[in-house]
Design a protein around this motif. Structure first.
Motif, PDB file in Angstrom:
ATOM      1  N   ILE A   1      67.927  -5.042 -12.619  1.00  7.82           N
ATOM      2  CA  ILE A   1      66.820  -4.121 -12.378  1.00  7.82           C
ATOM      3  C   ILE A   1      66.055  -3.857 -13.682  1.00  7.82           C
ATOM      4  CG2 ILE A   1      66.290  -1.744 -11.712  1.00  7.82           C
ATOM      5  CD1 ILE A   1      68.820  -1.984  -9.864  1.00  7.82           C
ATOM      6  N   ARG A   2      66.806  -3.601 -14.748  1.00  5.62           N
ATOM      7  CA  ARG A   2      66.134  -3.324 -16.020  1.00  5.62           C
ATOM      8  C   ARG A   2      65.377  -4.542 -16.538  1.00  5.62           C
ATOM      9  NH1 ARG A   2      69.936  -1.217 -19.455  1.00  5.62           N
ATOM     10  NH2 ARG A   2      69.156   0.909 -19.329  1.00  5.62           N
ATOM     11  N   GLU A   3      66.014  -5.706 -16.436  1.00  8.75           N
ATOM     12  CA  GLU A   3      65.354  -6.927 -16.930  1.00  8.75           C
ATOM     13  C   GLU A   3      64.049  -7.190 -16.193  1.00  8.75           C
ATOM     14  OE1 GLU A   3      69.350  -9.390 -18.317  1.00  8.75           O
ATOM     15  OE2 GLU A   3      68.567  -9.595 -16.299  1.00  8.75           O
ATOM     16  N   ASN A   4      64.057  -6.951 -14.882  1.00 10.73           N
ATOM     17  CA  ASN A   4      62.841  -7.134 -14.098  1.00 10.73           C
ATOM     18  C   ASN A   4      61.729  -6.206 -14.596  1.00 10.73           C
ATOM     19  OD1 ASN A   4      62.670  -9.075 -11.858  1.00 10.73           O
ATOM     20  ND2 ASN A   4      64.601  -8.161 -11.226  1.00 10.73           N
ATOM     21  N   LEU A   5      62.048  -4.936 -14.714  1.00 12.07           N
ATOM     22  CA  LEU A   5      61.036  -3.967 -15.162  1.00 12.07           C
ATOM     23  C   LEU A   5      60.549  -4.327 -16.560  1.00 12.07           C
ATOM     24  CD1 LEU A   5      62.583  -0.626 -13.866  1.00 12.07           C
ATOM     25  CD2 LEU A   5      60.567  -1.808 -12.995  1.00 12.07           C
ATOM     26  N   ASP A   6      61.507  -4.699 -17.407  1.00  9.87           N
ATOM     27  CA  ASP A   6      61.160  -5.031 -18.787  1.00  9.87           C
ATOM     28  C   ASP A   6      60.254  -6.268 -18.836  1.00  9.87           C
ATOM     29  OD1 ASP A   6      61.716  -4.391 -21.633  1.00  9.87           O
ATOM     30  OD2 ASP A   6      62.390  -6.486 -21.622  1.00  9.87           O
ATOM     31  N   PHE A   7      60.568  -7.252 -18.006  1.00  9.50           N
ATOM     32  CA  PHE A   7      59.769  -8.481 -17.990  1.00  9.50           C
ATOM     33  C   PHE A   7      58.332  -8.186 -17.555  1.00  9.50           C
ATOM     34  CE2 PHE A   7      58.209 -12.221 -15.595  1.00  9.50           C
ATOM     35  CZ  PHE A   7      58.118 -13.098 -16.657  1.00  9.50           C
ATOM     36  N   ILE A   8      58.190  -7.420 -16.484  1.00  9.21           N
ATOM     37  CA  ILE A   8      56.844  -7.103 -16.005  1.00  9.21           C
ATOM     38  C   ILE A   8      56.097  -6.282 -17.065  1.00  9.21           C
ATOM     39  CG2 ILE A   8      55.513  -5.961 -14.197  1.00  9.21           C
ATOM     40  CD1 ILE A   8      56.917  -8.437 -13.199  1.00  9.21           C
ATOM     41  N   ALA A   9      56.803  -5.366 -17.702  1.00 13.14           N
ATOM     42  CA  ALA A   9      56.167  -4.563 -18.756  1.00 13.14           C
ATOM     43  C   ALA A   9      55.676  -5.458 -19.894  1.00 13.14           C
ATOM     44  CB  ALA A   9      57.160  -3.527 -19.289  1.00 13.14           C
ATOM     45  N   ARG A  10      56.461  -6.475 -20.215  1.00 11.77           N
ATOM     46  CA  ARG A  10      56.042  -7.402 -21.280  1.00 11.77           C
ATOM     47  C   ARG A  10      54.828  -8.214 -20.848  1.00 11.77           C
ATOM     48  NH1 ARG A  10      61.409 -10.215 -23.766  1.00 11.77           N
ATOM     49  NH2 ARG A  10      60.028 -10.873 -25.447  1.00 11.77           N
ATOM     50  N   MET A  11      54.783  -8.597 -19.559  1.00 12.95           N
ATOM     51  CA  MET A  11      53.634  -9.346 -19.052  1.00 12.95           C
ATOM     52  C   MET A  11      52.350  -8.544 -19.226  1.00 12.95           C
ATOM     53  SD  MET A  11      54.472 -12.332 -17.875  1.00 12.95           S
ATOM     54  CE  MET A  11      55.528 -12.385 -19.295  1.00 12.95           C
ATOM     55  N   PHE A  12      52.451  -7.229 -19.049  1.00  8.98           N
ATOM     56  CA  PHE A  12      51.259  -6.388 -19.147  1.00  8.98           C
ATOM     57  C   PHE A  12      51.061  -5.844 -20.563  1.00  8.98           C
ATOM     58  CE2 PHE A  12      51.742  -6.171 -14.525  1.00  8.98           C
ATOM     59  CZ  PHE A  12      50.431  -6.364 -14.143  1.00  8.98           C
ATOM     60  N   GLY A  13      51.956  -6.225 -21.478  1.00 14.17           N
ATOM     61  CA  GLY A  13      51.842  -5.734 -22.852  1.00 14.17           C
ATOM     62  C   GLY A  13      51.889  -4.218 -22.933  1.00 14.17           C
ATOM     63  N   VAL A  14      52.809  -3.620 -22.153  1.00 17.60           N
ATOM     64  CA  VAL A  14      52.918  -2.150 -22.132  1.00 17.60           C
ATOM     65  C   VAL A  14      53.395  -1.637 -23.487  1.00 17.60           C
ATOM     66  CG1 VAL A  14      54.226  -0.242 -21.111  1.00 17.60           C
ATOM     67  CG2 VAL A  14      53.379  -2.088 -19.667  1.00 17.60           C
ATOM     68  N   ARG A  15      52.726  -0.604 -23.976  1.00 17.15           N
ATOM     69  CA  ARG A  15      53.126   0.014 -25.252  1.00 17.15           C
ATOM     70  C   ARG A  15      54.372   0.861 -25.058  1.00 17.15           C
ATOM     71  NH1 ARG A  15      48.953  -1.012 -28.600  1.00 17.15           N
ATOM     72  NH2 ARG A  15      47.024  -1.265 -27.440  1.00 17.15           N
ATOM     73  N   ASP A  16      55.170   0.958 -26.104  1.00 18.28           N
ATOM     74  CA  ASP A  16      56.382   1.780 -26.069  1.00 18.28           C
ATOM     75  C   ASP A  16      57.224   1.380 -24.856  1.00 18.28           C
ATOM     76  OD1 ASP A  16      58.211   3.612 -26.828  1.00 18.28           O
ATOM     77  OD2 ASP A  16      57.188   5.331 -25.933  1.00 18.28           O
ATOM     78  N   ARG A  17      57.479   0.068 -24.764  1.00 15.52           N
ATOM     79  CA  ARG A  17      58.055  -0.508 -23.564  1.00 15.52           C
ATOM     80  C   ARG A  17      59.412   0.083 -23.210  1.00 15.52           C
ATOM     81  NH1 ARG A  17      58.671  -5.691 -25.253  1.00 15.52           N
ATOM     82  NH2 ARG A  17      60.897  -5.832 -24.878  1.00 15.52           N
TER      83      ARG A  17
END
Lengths: 378, 312
Positions: free
Chosen positions: B96-112
């Motif tokens: 679950i965390r890896e999925n959220l983290d991956f999508i966050a990286r795709m969008f270049g989310v700050r303070d991921r």
């Protein structure tokens, strides 16, 4: 659209791919296990010059010359005598049911006829339903018999044998003096192993993303196709490196295959070969709709790679159309390249022709793949 | 909320193999609205939604989404849109965390790191963060998917049949969540063929066979169609249903258990019919306000006729 390649997104795809690769145990084991298995099977089990073939004798005569011939055959290590047969019917039977590969028939009064100068025939009946199995032994037979006769016809009898031939033929078996099959087959195997894993795994990895629907998620994010492609493919390049390393070590330690050429030439050659296979896998992924299809198409490309590239059978012996097909297979050129480098001590300058050929194939594959990829994007 | 609509499109058309899947589609979506897309399966809802947000290039038409051109500024739109697909389309072999983290990286989310942790806390999945996404139940998968497409705080949320195969409780919770997001000013486009979800929407567009049949404020839709309805109860309702279907004045008979909703577009004719049938006293006939439910059953019937007409 901004054409900016984001290193962050590339690395994200890359690390995701590594995590998935590690979790997919079966595929991971296959990537390392299959090459090792292939290496062991091809390297140890396959011999195109087989020896110790079961042989039976039909003895019509039992004089010293006959015994000398049989002894010479046994020492050649091609033939293993397992007993005698009585009569032609028994000889036919053992050949038919496969008990023996050869039946040697010494005709009655063989020795007397030799001494009378009637040049009698010895019959070597061979089970040629498998030509490879009997070819080497049959070819060696004439020399064996001549040796045996020369050895037993001494003293006054020597005059009855023919005089020496007016010239001699010296065969110099360069690069592989013992005619060892593994020295031929092991370097070629690198081409087959890399082709198999690189093509199949790239195709499957890309198609999997589409089949599971995760490509839809990716398309909705700002990630660029190039970032996805490179991020997904890069881990498998590393797999190719690991396979090559395992392979080089095994070739050296297990099979004593020499590495006589230039390391640089090898490095350039196998990298180019990895790239061409990855692009082929990429091309397949644009055609296949499911992982199953990707697998099947990959297997389809594997057959000509094994059969028409000169890996299993000599390229020069193939008919023209088969050579034409073989010429457009990257493995054909890589095989020549790696045999040159490993066995014949070639350097970069010696393999430019092979490199050019692979590069041309790469160019065509990439052009077609990109065209197809654009069509499937929507 | 600003006055400019979140989405304006005109003449959107998409063809696959010569067939128009979406045909000259016009629509305006106000900011902060929950806009429902209804229609039978294969009516082009998904294709329309994707084109409106620049995920798919239309063959004809133009428009803007969040102030960006859907034909030329797709990358800018993607950064501001969250898209939840019909099928669960996160990685089942990632946690679950890896999925959220991956999508966050795709969008270049700050303070991921913090953003992902906050999302996990919101989901109530913080203690199960290392569980594989593939092992989650349908309802949890759906919540994870929603969290993933909200990870970059999009201004516009696209939900493609988000509650297919999810139990009623989870569905209600999901809609509570959607309304909360809408209250924060997020515009929501949702496609569905569940009536109870359509009722949750502020606006509705009904699409059939690539064409928009009607669109507008949800509670005004029945009136726009001009449907009058009677509610009928009594004995032997099945026989009555069969008889009513033969009547000219009746456009549709919808059965809800032991109750019939009889609707028609001609008010006078329907009243006369009700008086005639009501006389014998075996059934109770009551006027009722036409609701979305009847409206959609009516639309679907009409669409089927349109299609049959077009095919012949």
């Amino acid at each position: 659209m901004r054409l900016r390649f984001s290193l962050g997104r590339f690395l994200a795809v890359l690390s995701k791919e590594f995590v998935q690769m590690r979790r997919d145990r079966v595929t991971f084991v296959m990537m390392i296990g299959v090459p090792i298995m292939q290496l062991l099977i091809f390297g140890y089990a396959i011999d195109s010059d087989p020896r110790h073939l079961p042989t039976l004798v039909e003895m019509g005569d039992e004089g010293p010359i006959t015994r000398s011939i049989l002894a010479e055959m046994e020492t050649s290590s091609y033939f293993d005598f397992q007993g005698v047969v009585t009569g032609p019917a028994a000889g036919d039977r053992v050949l038919r049911d496969g008990t023996a590969n050869f039946v040697v028939v010494i005709p009655p009064d063989f020795e007397r006829d030799i001494l009378r100068g009637l040049s009698p025939d010895i019959l070597l009946a061979a089970d040629a339903s498998d030509p490879t199995a009997v070819g080497g032994a049959a070819g060696a037979m004439t020399a064996i018999v001549n040796n045996a006769i020369a050895a037993s016809m001494t003293g006054p009898l020597a005059a009855s044998t023919a005089g020496p031939a007016p010239f001699g033929v010296v065969v110099h078996r360069a690069y592989n003096p013992e005619g060892d099959t593994s020295i031929n087959i092991v370097p070629g195997l690198l081409g087959v192993i890399l082709s198999m894993t690189m093509v199949m795994i790239t195709a499957v990895a890309i198609v999997r993303e589409r089949e599971r629907g995760t490509m839809e998620t990716l398309i909705a994010t700002p990630v660029r196709p190039l970032e996805v492609m490179t991020g997904k493919i890069a881990p498998y390049v590393l797999v190719g490196y690991v396979q090559t390393l395992v392979f080089i070590l095994a070739a050296r330690l297990l099979f004593g295959v020499p590495f006589t050429g230039s390391t640089l030439a090898f490095f350039v050659g196998f990298n180019l070969y990895i790239v061409v296979n990855l692009s082929l896998g990429f091309l397949i992924s644009t055609v296949a709709r499911s992982q199953m299809q990707a697998m099947q198409i990959s297997f389809f490309t594997l057959l000509p790679t094994i059969l028409l590239s000169g890996f299993m059978f000599p390229f020069a012996a193939m008919p023209g159309w088969a050579q034409a097909i073989g010429t457009v297979i990257p493995a054909t050129h890589f095989l020549r390249l790696i045999r040159k480098v490993m066995l014949k001590g070639a350097g970069l300058a010696d393999i430019t022709g092979n490199l050019t050929a692979i590069a041309l194939i790469l160019l065509v594959v990439v052009a077609v793949a990109i065209r197809r990829y654009r069509q499937t994007l929507d | 909320m600003t006055d400019a609509p979140a989405i304006t499109v005109t003449g959107l058309t998409k063809r696959y193999g010569g067939r128009a899947v979406v045909d000259h589609f016009d629509l305006q979506v106000p900011r902060g609205a929950i806009y429902g897309f209804l229609g039978p399966n294969g009516s082009g809802k998904t294709t329309t939604i994707r084109m409106m947000c620049g995920l798919l290039t239309p063959d004809a038409g133009k428009g803007s989404c969040l102030g960006f051109d859907i034909l030329t500024e797709q990358a800018r739109i993607k950064e501001r849109v969250g898209y939840m697909t019909q099928k669960f389309s996160l990685y089942e072999d990632l946690t679950i965390r890896e999925n959220l983290d991956f999508i966050a990286r795709m969008f270049g989310v700050r303070d991921r790191r913090n953003r992902v942790r906050a999302a996990l806390d919101d989901l109530g999945l913080a203690d199960r963060a290392t569980q594989y996404a593939g092992t989650l139940s349908g309802g949890w998968k759906q919540r994870l998917a929603l969290a993933a497409c909200m990870i970059h705080d999009p201004e516009l949320l696209l939900l493609d049949e988000p509650t297919a195969g999810v139990d009623p409780k989870a569905r209600r919770d999901f809609w509570d969540e959607i309304r909360k997001l809408s209250a924060r000013g997020v515009t929501v486009l949702v496609s569905t063929h569940y009536m109870d979800e359509a009722i949750q929407c502020d606006f509705i567009a009904y699409i059939a066979y690539g064409k928009k049949l009607i669109s507008g404020v949800a509670r005004e839709i029945p009136e726009m169609i001009g449907l009058y309805t009677y509610r009928v109860t009594g004995n032997d309702i099945s026989a009555l249903e069969a008889r009513l279907r033969q009547e000219e004045a009746v456009a549709q008979v919808a059965r809800f258990g032991a109750v019939l909703h009889v609707s028609g577009t001609d008010k006078a004719a329907l009243d006369a019919l009700a008086a005639r049938y009501g006389k014998d006293g075996s059934h109770r006939w009551e006027r009722k306000e036409a609701e979305l439910e009847e409206a959609f059953i009516y639309l679907m019937g009409g669409a089927a006729d349109n299609f049959a007409g077009a095919a012949s």
